[in-house]
Design a protein around this motif. Structure first.
Motif, mmCIF file in Angstrom:
data_model
loop_
_atom_site.group_PDB
_atom_site.id
_atom_site.type_symbol
_atom_site.label_atom_id
_atom_site.label_comp_id
_atom_site.label_asym_id
_atom_site.label_seq_id
_atom_site.Cartn_x
_atom_site.Cartn_y
_atom_site.Cartn_z
ATOM 1 N N LEU A 148 85.636 120.715 10.844
ATOM 2 C CA LEU A 148 86.801 120.780 9.973
ATOM 3 C C LEU A 148 87.896 121.581 10.654
ATOM 4 N N ALA A 149 89.126 121.084 10.568
ATOM 5 C CA ALA A 149 90.278 121.804 11.117
ATOM 6 C C ALA A 149 91.346 121.911 10.047
ATOM 7 N N PHE A 150 92.066 123.020 10.075
ATOM 8 C CA PHE A 150 93.247 123.189 9.233
ATOM 9 C C PHE A 150 94.454 123.139 10.158
ATOM 10 N N ARG A 151 95.402 122.239 9.878
ATOM 11 C CA ARG A 151 96.537 122.015 10.767
ATOM 12 C C ARG A 151 97.823 121.853 9.978
ATOM 13 N N ALA A 152 98.906 122.281 10.617
ATOM 14 C CA ALA A 152 100.231 122.006 10.066
ATOM 15 C C ALA A 152 100.571 120.551 10.340
ATOM 16 N N GLY A 153 101.220 119.910 9.372
ATOM 17 C CA GLY A 153 101.582 118.505 9.526
ATOM 18 C C GLY A 153 102.855 118.327 10.334
ATOM 19 N N PRO A 154 103.185 117.076 10.629
ATOM 20 C CA PRO A 154 102.421 115.887 10.241
ATOM 21 C C PRO A 154 101.216 115.649 11.147
ATOM 22 N N GLN A 156 99.165 112.770 12.813
ATOM 23 C CA GLN A 156 99.408 111.346 13.113
ATOM 24 C C GLN A 156 98.267 110.690 13.870
ATOM 25 N N ASP A 157 97.145 111.361 14.023
ATOM 26 C CA ASP A 157 96.002 110.809 14.748
ATOM 27 C C ASP A 157 95.236 109.860 13.836
ATOM 28 N N ALA A 158 95.156 108.584 14.220
ATOM 29 C CA ALA A 158 94.500 107.578 13.391
ATOM 30 C C ALA A 158 92.998 107.799 13.296
ATOM 31 N N ASP A 159 92.417 108.585 14.212
ATOM 32 C CA ASP A 159 90.980 108.839 14.193
ATOM 33 C C ASP A 159 90.608 110.007 13.276
ATOM 34 N N VAL A 277 91.626 118.634 8.027
ATOM 35 C CA VAL A 277 91.475 117.466 8.898
ATOM 36 C C VAL A 277 90.025 117.380 9.376
ATOM 37 N N TYR A 278 89.496 116.156 9.382
ATOM 38 C CA TYR A 278 88.142 115.942 9.913
ATOM 39 C C TYR A 278 88.061 114.531 10.498
ATOM 40 N N PRO A 279 87.088 114.280 11.395
ATOM 41 C CA PRO A 279 87.015 112.968 12.055
ATOM 42 C C PRO A 279 86.739 111.851 11.056
ATOM 43 N N SER A 280 87.482 110.750 11.187
ATOM 44 C CA SER A 280 87.359 109.656 10.232
ATOM 45 C C SER A 280 86.071 108.871 10.398
ATOM 46 N N ARG A 281 85.475 108.927 11.596
ATOM 47 C CA ARG A 281 84.276 108.120 11.801
ATOM 48 C C ARG A 281 83.005 108.875 11.400
ATOM 49 N N ARG A 282 83.162 110.084 10.880
ATOM 50 C CA ARG A 282 82.011 110.826 10.379
ATOM 51 C C ARG A 282 82.000 110.797 8.852
ATOM 52 N N LEU A 283 80.785 110.686 8.294
ATOM 53 C CA LEU A 283 80.661 110.846 6.856
ATOM 54 C C LEU A 283 81.001 112.290 6.504
ATOM 55 N N LEU A 284 81.634 112.479 5.370
ATOM 56 C CA LEU A 284 82.025 113.826 4.962
ATOM 57 C C LEU A 284 80.804 114.538 4.381
ATOM 58 N N SER A 285 80.300 115.544 5.103
ATOM 59 C CA SER A 285 79.110 116.256 4.644
ATOM 60 C C SER A 285 79.444 117.107 3.433
ATOM 61 N N THR A 286 78.406 117.465 2.703
ATOM 62 C CA THR A 286 78.593 118.277 1.499
ATOM 63 C C THR A 286 79.261 119.596 1.834
ATOM 64 N N ARG A 287 78.849 120.239 2.917
ATOM 65 C CA ARG A 287 79.404 121.558 3.225
ATOM 66 C C ARG A 287 80.881 121.493 3.589
#
Length: 299
Positions: A148-154, A156-159, A277-287
């Motif tokens: 998990l990452a915290f980032r200032a927007g925007p 724009q990474d599609a992944d 922000v988190y990777p789109s190809r990973r399932l979002l874990s409970t934690r």
């Protein structure tokens, strides 16, 4: 091409090979996985023997992928990510997240808002192991194993999946001495004067984003008096009279009389949007899901 297998393939061997392939270093792969370097080297050699091909080119100075190694990581990498996500979810109970949670966040917002919230989250869930890195660099999440990452927007990474958390008001500020000497006692400035104002910037050529009354955005590139990549140091430099700084309004207010907020005729400083922000190809874990919700609630 891959030859017929001469032995059993270990999933752990593939995982360690993937770590070496991502970092092109046995030492770094060992550090990231917590496995001794000698073991990583032996397990990769074991995988090569089982497949009957050389996956890595090793010299005294560098490690590189062979054609077979590149093809294997291209095919196996996404499967390992998916398997890791499935195992993460299996390790989590819906009411009690467990396992390692690796997070990155910007230096200032991370220290003031994200870290306290995550610390209280970890205290509530003792089966969780938290690793928090504060950096203003854009860290590649998959390659670095970041959940998990915290980032200032925007963003724009599609992944990546980006979930907006909140808007953080920003303002310009300077020391009373600089206001008196360089700004002729004025805390309200004309837009045209900003290009000549001495400034403390995060990097050479950095711009200030301003919103006009009609809602459009413009960028102003001030004259850099000092460049420093840590926003806390930038604020300290501004308080010493070295230039105007653009910083979160709440942090400026915390400086008391050390900084004076500046206003610009017909303009306001554009706020920063913060995203989880988190990777789109990973399932979002409970934690990860619960950590995002907790930060939103306790920021």
């Amino acid at each position: 091409m891959l030859r017929p297998m001469s032995g059993m393939i270990s999933l752990e061997d593939v995982r360690l090979f993937a770590a070496v392939a991502h970092h092109l270093s046995f030492v770094e792969a060992a550090r990231r996985t917590g496995v001794p370097t000698s073991t990583v080297s032996r397990r990769v050699a074991q995988l090569e023997e089982a497949l009957g091909v050389r996956l890595l080119q090793r010299t005294s100075r560098r490690v590189g992928l062979t054609g077979e190694g590149a093809r294997l990581i291209e095919r196996a990498g996404p499967l390992l990510d998916e398997l890791g996500s499935v195992l993460d979810r299996a390790a989590d109970r819906e009411d009690e997240p467990a396992g390692r949670l690796r997070v990155t966040a910007p230096v200032m917002t991370g220290a003031q808002r994200i870290a306290p919230a995550l610390f209280s989250f970890a205290a509530q869930h003792p089966r969780l192991s938290l690793e928090l890195t504060l950096t203003n660099a854009v860290v590649p999440l998959v390659e670095e194993g970041i959940d998990l990452a915290f980032r200032a927007g925007p963003v724009q990474d599609a992944d990546l999946v980006a979930r907006r958390l909140w808007s953080l008001p920003y303002a310009l500020a300077a020391s009373p001495r600089l206001v008196k000497d360089a700004l002729r006692g004025r805390s309200r400035l004309a837009r045209a004067s900003l290009g000549s104002v001495p400034a403390v910037l995060s990097h050479p050529g950095a711009a200030w984003r301003l919103r006009r009354r009609d809602g459009s955005i413009e960028e102003v590139r001030p004259r850099a008096q000092l460049c420093v990549n840590d926003p806390r140091v930038a604020i300290a430099a501004a308080a010493q009279g070295l230039g105007v700084v653009c910083a979160p309004r709440e942090v400026i207010e915390q400086q008391g009389k050390a900084l004076v907020e500046l206003t610009i005729t017909g303009r306001t400083v554009e706020p920063r949007e913060l995203f989880a922000v988190y990777p789109s190809r990973r399932l979002l874990s409970t934690r990860v899901r619960l950590a995002i919700d907790w930060v939103m609630k306790h920021r």
